[in-house]
Design an enzyme around this catalytic site. Structure first.
Site, PDB file in Angstrom:
ATOM      1  N   ARG A  67     -11.046 -11.792   4.219  1.00 11.56           N
ATOM      2  CA  ARG A  67     -11.284 -10.686   5.139  1.00 11.56           C
ATOM      3  C   ARG A  67     -11.278  -9.365   4.366  1.00 11.56           C
ATOM      4  O   ARG A  67     -11.090  -9.339   3.152  1.00 11.56           O
ATOM      5  CB  ARG A  67     -10.216 -10.644   6.231  1.00 11.56           C
ATOM      6  CG  ARG A  67      -8.809 -10.341   5.727  1.00 11.56           C
ATOM      7  CD  ARG A  67      -7.796 -10.354   6.852  1.00 11.56           C
ATOM      8  NE  ARG A  67      -6.457  -9.993   6.352  1.00 11.56           N
ATOM      9  CZ  ARG A  67      -5.359 -10.018   7.091  1.00 11.56           C
ATOM     10  NH1 ARG A  67      -5.424 -10.405   8.364  1.00 11.56           N
ATOM     11  NH2 ARG A  67      -4.183  -9.669   6.576  1.00 11.56           N
ATOM     12  N   ASP A  74      -3.081 -19.723  -3.431  1.00  9.76           N
ATOM     13  CA  ASP A  74      -1.932 -18.860  -3.649  1.00  9.76           C
ATOM     14  C   ASP A  74      -2.086 -18.314  -5.065  1.00  9.76           C
ATOM     15  O   ASP A  74      -1.979 -19.061  -6.042  1.00  9.76           O
ATOM     16  CB  ASP A  74      -0.638 -19.669  -3.512  1.00  9.76           C
ATOM     17  CG  ASP A  74       0.621 -18.842  -3.774  1.00  9.76           C
ATOM     18  OD1 ASP A  74       0.516 -17.733  -4.340  1.00  9.76           O
ATOM     19  OD2 ASP A  74       1.718 -19.314  -3.428  1.00  9.76           O
ATOM     20  N   VAL A  75      -2.346 -17.020  -5.198  1.00 14.31           N
ATOM     21  CA  VAL A  75      -2.685 -16.463  -6.508  1.00 14.31           C
ATOM     22  C   VAL A  75      -1.513 -16.467  -7.480  1.00 14.31           C
ATOM     23  O   VAL A  75      -1.704 -16.208  -8.676  1.00 14.31           O
ATOM     24  CB  VAL A  75      -3.256 -15.035  -6.385  1.00 14.31           C
ATOM     25  CG1 VAL A  75      -4.576 -15.043  -5.632  1.00 14.31           C
ATOM     26  CG2 VAL A  75      -2.259 -14.077  -5.738  1.00 14.31           C
ATOM     27  N   ASN A 105      -8.936  -9.527  -6.007  1.00 13.83           N
ATOM     28  CA  ASN A 105      -8.865  -8.710  -4.795  1.00 13.83           C
ATOM     29  C   ASN A 105      -7.579  -8.934  -4.005  1.00 13.83           C
ATOM     30  O   ASN A 105      -7.179  -8.085  -3.206  1.00 13.83           O
ATOM     31  CB  ASN A 105     -10.085  -9.033  -3.917  1.00 13.83           C
ATOM     32  CG  ASN A 105     -10.193  -8.153  -2.696  1.00 13.83           C
ATOM     33  OD1 ASN A 105     -10.552  -6.985  -2.792  1.00 13.83           O
ATOM     34  ND2 ASN A 105      -9.872  -8.708  -1.534  1.00 13.83           N
ATOM     35  N   TYR A 113       4.475  -1.178  -4.516  1.00 10.89           N
ATOM     36  CA  TYR A 113       3.009  -1.252  -4.517  1.00 10.89           C
ATOM     37  C   TYR A 113       2.434  -0.364  -5.612  1.00 10.89           C
ATOM     38  O   TYR A 113       1.581  -0.786  -6.398  1.00 10.89           O
ATOM     39  CB  TYR A 113       2.485  -0.830  -3.147  1.00 10.89           C
ATOM     40  CG  TYR A 113       0.977  -0.817  -3.028  1.00 10.89           C
ATOM     41  CD1 TYR A 113       0.279  -2.006  -2.823  1.00 10.89           C
ATOM     42  CD2 TYR A 113       0.249   0.365  -3.092  1.00 10.89           C
ATOM     43  CE1 TYR A 113      -1.099  -2.011  -2.712  1.00 10.89           C
ATOM     44  CE2 TYR A 113      -1.130   0.378  -2.976  1.00 10.89           C
ATOM     45  CZ  TYR A 113      -1.802  -0.811  -2.788  1.00 10.89           C
ATOM     46  OH  TYR A 113      -3.178  -0.805  -2.676  1.00 10.89           O
ATOM     47  N   LYS A 140       0.139  -1.409  -8.991  1.00 10.72           N
ATOM     48  CA  LYS A 140      -1.227  -0.912  -9.149  1.00 10.72           C
ATOM     49  C   LYS A 140      -1.401  -0.118 -10.438  1.00 10.72           C
ATOM     50  O   LYS A 140      -2.474  -0.133 -11.054  1.00 10.72           O
ATOM     51  CB  LYS A 140      -1.636  -0.091  -7.925  1.00 10.72           C
ATOM     52  CG  LYS A 140      -1.760  -0.923  -6.651  1.00 10.72           C
ATOM     53  CD  LYS A 140      -2.737  -2.083  -6.819  1.00 10.72           C
ATOM     54  CE  LYS A 140      -2.911  -2.895  -5.549  1.00 10.72           C
ATOM     55  NZ  LYS A 140      -3.903  -3.982  -5.699  1.00 10.72           N
ATOM     56  N   THR A 190      -8.909  -1.240   6.632  1.00 10.89           N
ATOM     57  CA  THR A 190      -8.759  -2.688   6.710  1.00 10.89           C
ATOM     58  C   THR A 190      -7.402  -3.011   7.338  1.00 10.89           C
ATOM     59  O   THR A 190      -6.611  -2.114   7.630  1.00 10.89           O
ATOM     60  CB  THR A 190      -8.840  -3.336   5.311  1.00 10.89           C
ATOM     61  OG1 THR A 190      -7.714  -2.888   4.528  1.00 10.89           O
ATOM     62  CG2 THR A 190     -10.136  -2.972   4.604  1.00 10.89           C
TER      63      THR A 190
END
Length: 243
Positions: free
Chosen positions: A16, A60-61, A86, A151, A155, A186
């Site tokens: 998504r 599952d990354v 992503n 977060y 990043k 999103t």
């Protein structure tokens, strides 16, 4: 001729949002795509929407085996020449609100997942004669981000990892670049209150919240030969928010 005819692209977090937008554009440009995600219902529905050019795999990354399975599926479709890291999570908390478990969760999904993904696709891309990796960072990886310590840290990490991998992989014919979206409309930003959304909007010179397609167009540019002389680059897609 479409830019991606005969090529295969693996997209983590592809069920998504930005990942889905990238998949739709890639298929329209002639690519085949593998969508990796934990969201099985959404991922299967998107693969069905896109038709025979798309496959979904539960991924599952943070698990090497899941990356290996996704790469294997991609190579069954053709030469794997593109990958988009992503997948990510965003649970905004300040420094003092962030506990070790939340910090580690961000690190495992946002940072470890990207590391494992880059490692996993290299042999396949070498077999394909080269490729392009796009890591989705954030404007939070370019400057401080209020109330999102974990977060923001991950990043920034992606920014450095991208540059290091770009140097390592250039001799192998693989380019590695990062995209830094600003506020994008999103599911990830549904945690914002109306007041927080208004504040973010006021900080964007272009005057609107971004859309998933805005990011997808930048990703396709970096995956394509249009960016053949770019590696280790940072591409902001933020309406000027990081200026």
């Amino acid at each position: 001729m479409p830019r991606f005819t005969g090529k295969v692209v693996l997209i983590s977090g592809g069920a998504r949002g930005q990942g889905a937008a990238e998949a739709r554009m890639l298929v329209a440009e002639g690519a085949k795509v593998v969508l990796g995600d934990l969201l099985e219902k959404e991922g299967q529905a998107l693969a069905e929407e896109l038709g025979p050019a798309a496959r979904f795999i539960r991924q599952d990354v943070t698990q090497e085996a899941d990356w290996a399975a996704a790469v294997q599926l991609a190579e069954e479709l053709g030469p794997l020449t593109g990958m988009v890291n992503n997948a990510g999570i965003y649970v905004p908390r300040t420094l003092m609100q962030t506990d070790a478990a939340l910090f580690e969760r961000h690190m495992r999904v946002n940072q470890l997942g990207c590391f494992l993904g880059m490692q996993a696709v290299v042999p396949a891309m070498e077999r394909a004669g080269g490729g392009s990796i796009v890591n989705i960072s954030s404007t939070a990886g370019l400057r401080g981000s209020p109330g999102a310590l974990a977060y923001c840290g991950t990043k920034w990490a992606l920014r450095g990892m991208t540059k290091a991998a770009a140097v390592d992989l250039a001799p192998r014919g693989i380019r590695v670049n990062s995209v830094h979206p600003g506020p994008i409309d999103t599911d990830m930003v549904k945690v914002w209150t109306n007041e927080q959304r208004a504040v973010r909007l006021s900080q964007i010179p272009i005057g609107r919240i971004g859309q998933a397609d805005d990011v997808a167009r930048a990703v396709l540019f970096l995956l394509s030969e249009d960016s053949a002389y770019m590696t280790g680059a940072e591409l902001s897609v933020d309406g000027g928010a990081s200026l």
